[in-house]
Design a protein around this motif. Structure first.
Motif, short mmCIF file in Angstrom:
data_model
loop_
_atom_site.label_atom_id
_atom_site.label_comp_id
_atom_site.label_asym_id
_atom_site.label_seq_id
_atom_site.Cartn_x
_atom_site.Cartn_y
_atom_site.Cartn_z
N ALA A 192 0.63 -1.09 -0.36
CA ALA A 192 0.60 0.04 -0.05
C ALA A 192 1.21 1.63 0.32
O ALA A 192 0.61 2.45 -0.90
CB ALA A 192 -1.07 0.10 1.36
N LEU A 193 2.19 1.19 0.89
CA LEU A 193 2.58 2.50 1.27
C LEU A 193 3.79 2.70 -0.81
O LEU A 193 3.85 3.71 -1.15
CB LEU A 193 4.42 1.99 1.75
N ASN A 194 3.97 1.26 -0.63
CA ASN A 194 4.11 1.71 -1.80
C ASN A 194 3.94 1.84 -3.50
O ASN A 194 4.23 3.06 -4.47
CB ASN A 194 5.05 0.33 -3.10
N LYS A 195 2.31 1.70 -3.46
CA LYS A 195 1.21 2.72 -4.61
C LYS A 195 0.64 3.49 -4.01
O LYS A 195 0.30 3.91 -4.82
CB LYS A 195 0.72 1.13 -4.65
N LEU A 196 0.90 4.17 -2.93
CA LEU A 196 -0.49 5.50 -2.44
C LEU A 196 0.76 6.41 -3.39
O LEU A 196 1.87 6.65 -3.20
CB LEU A 196 -0.06 5.50 -1.14
N ASP A 197 -0.13 7.39 -3.71
CA ASP A 197 0.12 8.63 -4.27
C ASP A 197 -0.06 9.24 -3.66
O ASP A 197 -1.45 10.31 -3.18
CB ASP A 197 -0.84 8.57 -6.29
N TRP A 198 0.50 9.72 -2.84
CA TRP A 198 0.89 10.31 -1.07
C TRP A 198 -0.13 11.91 -1.74
O TRP A 198 -0.65 12.08 -1.01
CB TRP A 198 2.10 10.74 -0.44
N LYS A 199 0.75 12.79 -2.60
CA LYS A 199 0.15 14.07 -2.94
C LYS A 199 -1.41 14.48 -3.19
O LYS A 199 -1.53 14.58 -3.09
CB LYS A 199 1.39 14.31 -3.86
N LYS A 200 -0.88 13.08 -3.70
CA LYS A 200 -2.91 13.34 -4.27
C LYS A 200 -4.06 12.97 -3.58
O LYS A 200 -5.20 12.64 -3.50
CB LYS A 200 -3.17 12.69 -6.44
N SER A 201 -3.54 11.81 -2.79
CA SER A 201 -4.19 11.74 -1.79
C SER A 201 -4.88 12.15 -0.54
O SER A 201 -5.56 12.24 -0.56
CB SER A 201 -3.42 9.69 -1.54
N PHE A 202 -3.38 13.16 -0.32
CA PHE A 202 -3.65 13.45 0.56
C PHE A 202 -4.53 14.87 0.26
O PHE A 202 -5.42 15.73 1.38
CB PHE A 202 -3.02 14.63 1.37
N LEU A 203 -4.73 15.67 -1.03
CA LEU A 203 -4.99 16.18 -1.07
C LEU A 203 -6.34 15.76 -1.67
O LEU A 203 -7.83 16.66 -0.59
CB LEU A 203 -4.67 16.62 -2.91
N VAL A 204 -6.99 14.37 -2.02
CA VAL A 204 -8.37 14.41 -1.29
C VAL A 204 -8.91 14.32 -0.14
O VAL A 204 -10.00 14.23 0.14
CB VAL A 204 -8.61 12.96 -2.85
N SER A 205 -7.96 13.52 0.65
CA SER A 205 -8.22 13.22 1.88
C SER A 205 -8.46 14.47 2.88
O SER A 205 -9.70 14.65 3.17
CB SER A 205 -6.92 12.38 2.62
N ILE A 206 -8.00 16.11 2.30
CA ILE A 206 -8.19 17.12 3.05
C ILE A 206 -9.48 18.12 2.19
O ILE A 206 -10.18 17.59 3.22
CB ILE A 206 -7.52 18.29 2.46
N LEU A 207 -10.23 16.82 0.65
CA LEU A 207 -11.47 18.09 0.20
C LEU A 207 -12.85 17.33 1.01
O LEU A 207 -13.09 17.46 1.62
CB LEU A 207 -11.03 17.45 -0.88
N PHE A 208 -12.01 15.63 1.23
CA PHE A 208 -13.27 14.55 2.01
C PHE A 208 -13.30 15.30 3.27
O PHE A 208 -13.78 15.42 4.24
CB PHE A 208 -12.51 13.06 1.96
#
Length: 265
Positions: free
Chosen positions: A11-27
């Motif tokens: 999961a850590l290797n596949k995770l797109d941290w930048k985009k995931s965090f932006l989506v997480s902030i929006l959520f």
């Protein structure tokens, strides 16, 4: 099924941290807005219980599709698909009805085991009271015992939902399926994987306990607003990691079923 540590590593290797965090902030911000709107509406109708029930149901009806939209976006990022600022809301809107149906079907599936668990808990408590009545000397012990029974009942009811935890991930990949088919497919994938899933979730407890401690310290030493901000930041950081790990688990469960079918044939 690979170990939880391997699932989390993938999961850590596949995770797109930048985009995931932006989506997480929006959520998180959208959910906070809904929560504050609910709190404001409840304050306005403090003396009208039926309105408060209605507002809470409206909040739930909005939160469920929004949560699915978040899972769907993280799944798309996991598969290196293109997402944008509106994907979260588009997925929530397009699958609004189906997410509600999945939730209701899950509740229906949980009714019988939940009733059995509650009756068992009440029965144990009743038998205890029959054999050991409450007195002033054992009142404190009884309070702890009742809390323990209550805690066990809650955990047991939560565990009855485990067969259906992959429903959002299945819907994200197969929005042509009906809610009934999605529920059944989730139960099938989880048939021999419940303990593996529990171990995966337990492996994240340390992070959430640490967050709870930090939030408690912030609330005690600073104020509730700061504590809420700290809590939101912690969730923004942890949720993409958790959801991506469950996504990896979902694909591993699929591989297990495929392998079993091939061996049977």
């Amino acid at each position: 099924m690979i170990k939880s540590s391997e699932i989390k590593k993938t999961a850590l290797n596949k995770l797109d941290w930048k985009k995931s965090f932006l989506v997480s902030i929006l959520f998180v911000l959208t959910n906070l807005a809904l929560s504050y709107a609910l709190q404001y509406a409840n304050n306005l109708t403090a003396n009208i219980p039926i309105f408060q029930v209605a507002f809470n149901l409206i909040y739930l009806a909005l939160f469920l599709p929004l949560s699915f939209g978040f899972v769907s976006v993280i799944s798309k990022l996991y598969k290196s698909q293109i997402v944008n600022a509106t994907t979260l809301f588009n997925e929530a809107i397009l699958n609004f009805t189906k997410t509600i149906k999945i939730f209701l079907r899950t509740l229906l599936k949980m009714i019988v085991p939940s009733i059995i668990i509650i009756v068992a808990g009440i029965g144990i408590l009743f038998l205890t009271l029959q054999n050991l009545p409450i007195t002033t000397e054992n009142l404190a012990s009884y309070s702890l015992y009742i809390f323990f029974i209550y805690f066990v009942v809650l955990i047991s009811i939560s565990l009855s939902a485990i067969p259906y935890v992959l429903s959002s991930y299945i819907l994200a990949d197969n929005n042509n399926l009906t809610s009934k088919e999605i529920i059944e497919q989730s139960a099938s994938l989880m048939e021999n994987q419940k303990w593996n899933f529990i171990k995966l979730i337990i492996s994240f407890l340390g992070w959430f306990i640490l967050l709870a401690i930090i939030v408690t310290i912030a609330n005690m030493s600073l104020n509730e607003t700061i504590a809420n901000i700290v809590n939101s930041i912690g969730l923004i950081l942890l949720m993409p990691y958790l959801i991506t790990s469950i996504r990896v688990f979902y694909e591993e469960a699929q591989d297990v079923v495929i392998t079993e079918n091939e061996n049977n044939n």
